[in-house]
Design a protein around this motif. Structure first.
Motif: not given
Length: 949
Positions: A10-14, A26-33, A130-132, A149-152
């Motif tokens: 959590i500290l790594n991501g925030l 890790d908190p992540q921004l999920l996209t399609n790529n 975990t929530v997305i 854009w989705n936050l995990k």
């Protein structure tokens, strides 16, 4: 799970990336790529959770097929979940709710909330949640291709975020009701279908060429302008091949035109399509078949069976037609077509096919003078939205007495009532797009087809069996019944692989061994034609214990590389082809991988076939770089083949006469086995420059820096060690390996200022064309392969290396890979090699429990016997407690011994000082030193899946 792990993630991501991250948490921004889609993350969360609850407003039917495949695997291990959705804006089709009801381990709730528009996915992993949340509904476009854009985020149960989410979900559940058949019946009655589902008559207008057809027409016109009188067009099934032919003929404006195909039904349909595009009088169009001889037609559509009769040919002048089109041109090598080709002399021959590669190795490209005017394959056609998307599901076939169906299964097993029920249950579970199934079933034997059709019909799924014993009229009538909805299935044995147009098909069912990627692609293509209201095709493949299962991922991905590693990736990490998905249930995946382990993809038989296919396309013997650029065999497959020292040897086996000295063969052997892989470009770059004469060390260093490639005295010394062959001054069998490579330095660098090739190589390059061509080909191909690596450091994350590669890239003076085994503590570096999954508990490495705990750390052990006081251990631990380790660790891991010699590079790692302790391992309780290794880069989800953690 250690709370500090979650806290650091959590500290790594925030807060700061200086804290240790974690792939799972890790908190992540999920996209399609290009590297990942939102669906792949959802899938991974599903496969690793203990339960899940989703609150999502919109769901589309096309996303339920891949979802059902995952849910089937979860059902096997007792995992279930809940989806809360709604009838908001009438977006969800009634069929969506109907299909959701089929999933036994899923609870569906309907939110009775005005304006319900949530998009949240919660997964309970036991120790954490975990929530997305974000913009993505559970729709195909949102999860595969749209800009979303989705936050995990991950949290403990006691975390305030999780408590807020739980409170909100409970509130939503309070205002939700279970999905019932009564609610669905009422919803279906009031639901209005989308306006886009119009009848065909309202959607069809004037036929205009699409973007692909325009490009192909330009290429054909250019070919004609250059004076060519033959051309071949390769188009994926369903991409408008017939219309393209009509557009080409319309543009050419021939005096008289002849169309040739192998079946009357196709000739009649093609006539109608040409008339629609070209227009003109009905009398201008005619047939030449067994029953019709319209001799005076300007546009004549003929079956080859009739046209090739000598009496018919004798009645037609060789110059009778100035434009002749051969449809399904891969058949043109047959004797009947050859009689036609030898008789007529038109101004232009056009060949059209979806599959130019023939299983009988006939040279189709040669028949059209190697003029490939245009080509579009399945992947490109899907990306261009020219075909209906498909959702492929590989499921295991029925088990009889604990054994899965095989090639040798008795007919009684294939048509057993329990197997038929199992098949129909799977067809119902995975479903189809539309109001009624319109399926094409491919099975193994004619007797099986007839019996299955009877059993399907008896189970209220009317079906007709078609074999080569049925007349063309019987086949036509069956197709009409399917299109009219009078039957649900046509069951056949490879009869409808090509030349059959049933656009309304919404299910393709494969109940036979995959004998050929070509046939597989042909059968898949039967369902990919677009049709009003058809948003996707469901492809259900019943995978038995077949020896050719390994062909399935290769066929789906159009992979001709013959690389086992690539095939494994395609099974374990199924790709999306635009919005089409590939899905294997766990048991089916295991069956394919087992088949892959048994096959030798780089056998001389396989390589010979690939060679002839590419040579046919090029009109000359292909080189390694040709294989690379045409997407055929991976050049490294030739390099890794133990039967070949270099590609020149393979060419000689193919009948190519080469003039090479023994020394030139040794040099080519060295370049092939040691340099071609591109894992370090320095030698390739230097040798390419030396083709033009001496090259200074200053110029070499400047060139490396210009290309952003690391350069240091150690690297330059290593390059010298390689090209002087000093690195290979080790035993390989009965002789030194360097002697196998010619025994003398390839490059003279004695003055330390200038490099130059040795005199024997220089002379060979000047006087022997074969040697020069093969020498340059290796360097050129190696530079192409090298593009996949990052050369700012020695190793590229997640690329594969064997022990010898590691010795070379660490700039060690000798190849010490043979005694290297699990690790080697050098002065300032230690590579560690781990086989993650042990094949046998009795093998030496099985005594160690090297297991990743969380995607970033694992327990690792030294050799036995070792103690904390051992010199090797002391050097390894030097500076660790102070946070300044003197030895840098590089971690290399492979899945199992079955995958070969190469390991994935997982990056640098460090030792957790507080975890170091002596332990006794194995049945004999030998002393070792255990410690936790923490990766600098937490593993990606894809790598975790590949290693099956």
């Amino acid at each position: 799970m250690d709370s500090l792990v979650l806290q650091d993630a959590i500290l790594n991501g925030l807060i700061s990336n200086q804290y240790q991250g974690n792939t799972l948490l890790d908190p992540q921004l999920l996209t399609n790529n290009q590297s990942a889609t939102i669906w792949q993350t959802l899938r991974q969360e599903l496969l690793s959770c203990k339960s899940f609850t989703w609150s999502v407003a919109f769901i589309t039917l096309d996303m339920l097929v891949p979802f059902k495949a995952v849910m089937a695997d979860l059902a096997r291990i007792g995992i279930s979940g809940t989806i809360i959705t709604s009838d908001y804006l009438n977006f969800n089709q009634p069929a969506v709710f109907e299909e959701l009801q089929k999933i036994p381990n899923l609870t569906v709730e309907i939110a009775d909330i005005s304006g319900f528009h949530t998009k949240g996915y919660l997964f309970d992993h036991g120790e954490y949640q975990t929530v997305i949340v974000g913009s993505a509904n559970f729709t195909r476009s949102a999860l595969l291709v749209n800009k979303e854009w989705n936050l995990k985020l991950s949290s403990r149960q006691e975390g305030s975020l999780f408590q807020q989410i739980t409170t909100e979900l409970n509130a939503v559940k309070q205002e939700s009701n279970p999905l019932t058949s009564e609610w669905l019946a009422k919803y279906r009655m009031n639901w209005q279908p989308p306006e886009t589902n119009l009848p065909r008559s309202k959607r069809l207008g004037k036929v205009q060429p699409n973007a692909m057809q325009k490009a192909a027409l330009e290429q054909l016109e250019d070919l004609v302008k250059k004076g060519a009188n033959k051309g071949l067009v390769v188009l994926a099934t369903g991409t408008g091949k017939t219309y393209l032919g009509a557009f080409a003929v319309k543009k050419y404006q021939p005096r008289r035109f002849l169309y040739i195909v192998h079946r009357e039904q196709i000739a009649r349909k093609s006539l109608a399509s040409f008339q629609r595009v070209i227009g003109g009088r009905q009398a201008d169009y005619g047939l030449l078949t067994g029953n019709r001889h319209d001799w005076n037609a300007k546009y004549l559509f003929a079956t080859v069976q009739t046209l090739s009769q000598q009496s018919i040919l004798d009645s037609l002048k060789p110059t009778e037609f100035d434009y002749i089109l051969i449809d399904e041109a891969h058949r043109a090598a047959a004797p009947s077509y050859q009689r036609v080709l030898n008789h007529f002399t038109p101004r232009f021959w056009l060949g059209m096919t979806a599959t130019p590669e023939r299983m009988d190795s006939q040279d189709v490209f040669k028949l059209f003078d190697y003029h490939l005017a245009y080509e579009i394959r399945l992947k490109d056609a899907l990306a261009a939205k020219m075909l209906a998307p498909f959702h492929y599901v590989g499921v295991t076939d029925y088990e009889v007495d604990g054994e899965v169906i095989t090639e040798t299964a008795k007919l009684s097993q294939l048509v057993a009532s329990k197997r038929v029920k199992y098949i129909l249950d799977q067809l119902d579970y995975y479903g189809y797009c539309g109001n009624q199934a319109r399926g094409l079933v491919f099975c193994s034997r004619q007797a099986e087809a007839k019996e299955l059709a009877a059993l399907f019909s008896a189970s209220h799924h009317p079906a007709i069996a078609l074999t080569n014993q049925n007349s063309s009229q019987e086949r036509l009538n069956a197709v009409k019944q399917l299109e009219a909805g009078k039957i649900e299935y046509i069951i056949t044995v490879d009869l409808f692989n090509e030349g059959v147009d049933i656009p309304s098909l919404n299910q393709i069912v494969m109940m036979r061994n995959t004998q050929s990627p070509i046939v597989f692609t042909q059968q898949l293509g039967r369902g990919l034609r677009k049709y009003p209201g058809k948003e996707f095709v469901t492809v259900i493949d019943f995978i038995g214990n077949y020896q050719h299962n390994y062909m399935i991922p290769m066929a789906l991905n159009q992979d001709n590389s013959r690389s086992k590693d690539r095939a494994r990736r395609e099974v374990k990490l199924p790709a999306n082809l635009d919005v089409s998905t590939i899905n294997f249930t766990k048991v089916a995946e295991e069956q394919i991988l087992a088949s892959l382990d048994k096959i030798k993809l780089d056998s001389m038989k396989e390589l010979r076939q690939a060679y002839h296919e590419l040579a046919a396309q090029l009109g000359r013997p292909p080189l390694l770089n040709d294989f690379y650029h045409y997407g055929s065999v991976d050049p490294l497959v030739f390099a890794q083949n133990t039967q070949l020292k270099h590609y020149g040897e393979f060419l000689e086996k193919m009948g190519v006469d080469l003039k090479l000295t023994d020394y030139e063969r040794q040099v080519l052997n060295f370049l092939t086995k040691e340099i071609l892989n591109g894992k370090r470009p320095h030698e390739l770059i230097l040798l390419q420059h030396l083709l033009h004469g001496p090259y200074s060390i200053d110029a070499f260093k400047a060139e490396l820096m210009r290309q952003n490639i690391r350069v240091s005295p150690e690297v330059l010394q290593s390059v010298d060690d390689i090209l002087s062959l000093r690195f290979f001054n080790v035993k390989a069998g009965k002789k030194l390996r360097k002697d196998q490579y010619g025994g003398e330095p390839l490059v003279d660098h004695q003055d330390l200022l200038t490099y130059q090739l040795n005199s024997r190589i220089s002379a060979g390059l000047k006087s022997h064309d074969d040697f020069k061509r093969l020498f340059v080909d290796i360097l050129t191909t190696g530079r192409e392969i090298a593009k996949q690596y990052d050369f700012k450091q020695a190793f590229t994350l997640y690329q594969q290396y064997d022990r010898k590669d590691v010795c070379r890239l660490l700039n060690w003076p000798l190849d010490v890979s043979a005694p290297l085994y699990g690790y080697r503590v050098a002065e300032d570096v230690c590579p560690i090699f781990i086989t993650y999954q042990k094949d046998s508990a009795e093998k030496r490495n099985a005594i160690y429990n090297n297991q990743f705990q969380d995607g970033r750390s694992l327990r690792w052990y030294t050799r036995t016997p070792r103690h904390l006081s051992s010199d090797e251990v002391q050097r390894l631990l030097a500076g660790v407690k102070a946070g300044k380790p003197q030895v840098k660790l590089h971690l290399f891991v492979k899945q199992s011994d079955a995958v070969g010699k190469e390991f994935y590079y997982l990056g640098p790692a460090h030792i957790q000082a507080e975890t170091v302790k002596e332990e006794l391992v194995g049945p004999k309780k030998k002393p070792t030193v255990g410690m936790n290794l923490v990766l600098e880069h937490p593993l990606t989800t894809a790598m975790m899946n590949l290693l099956e953690m």
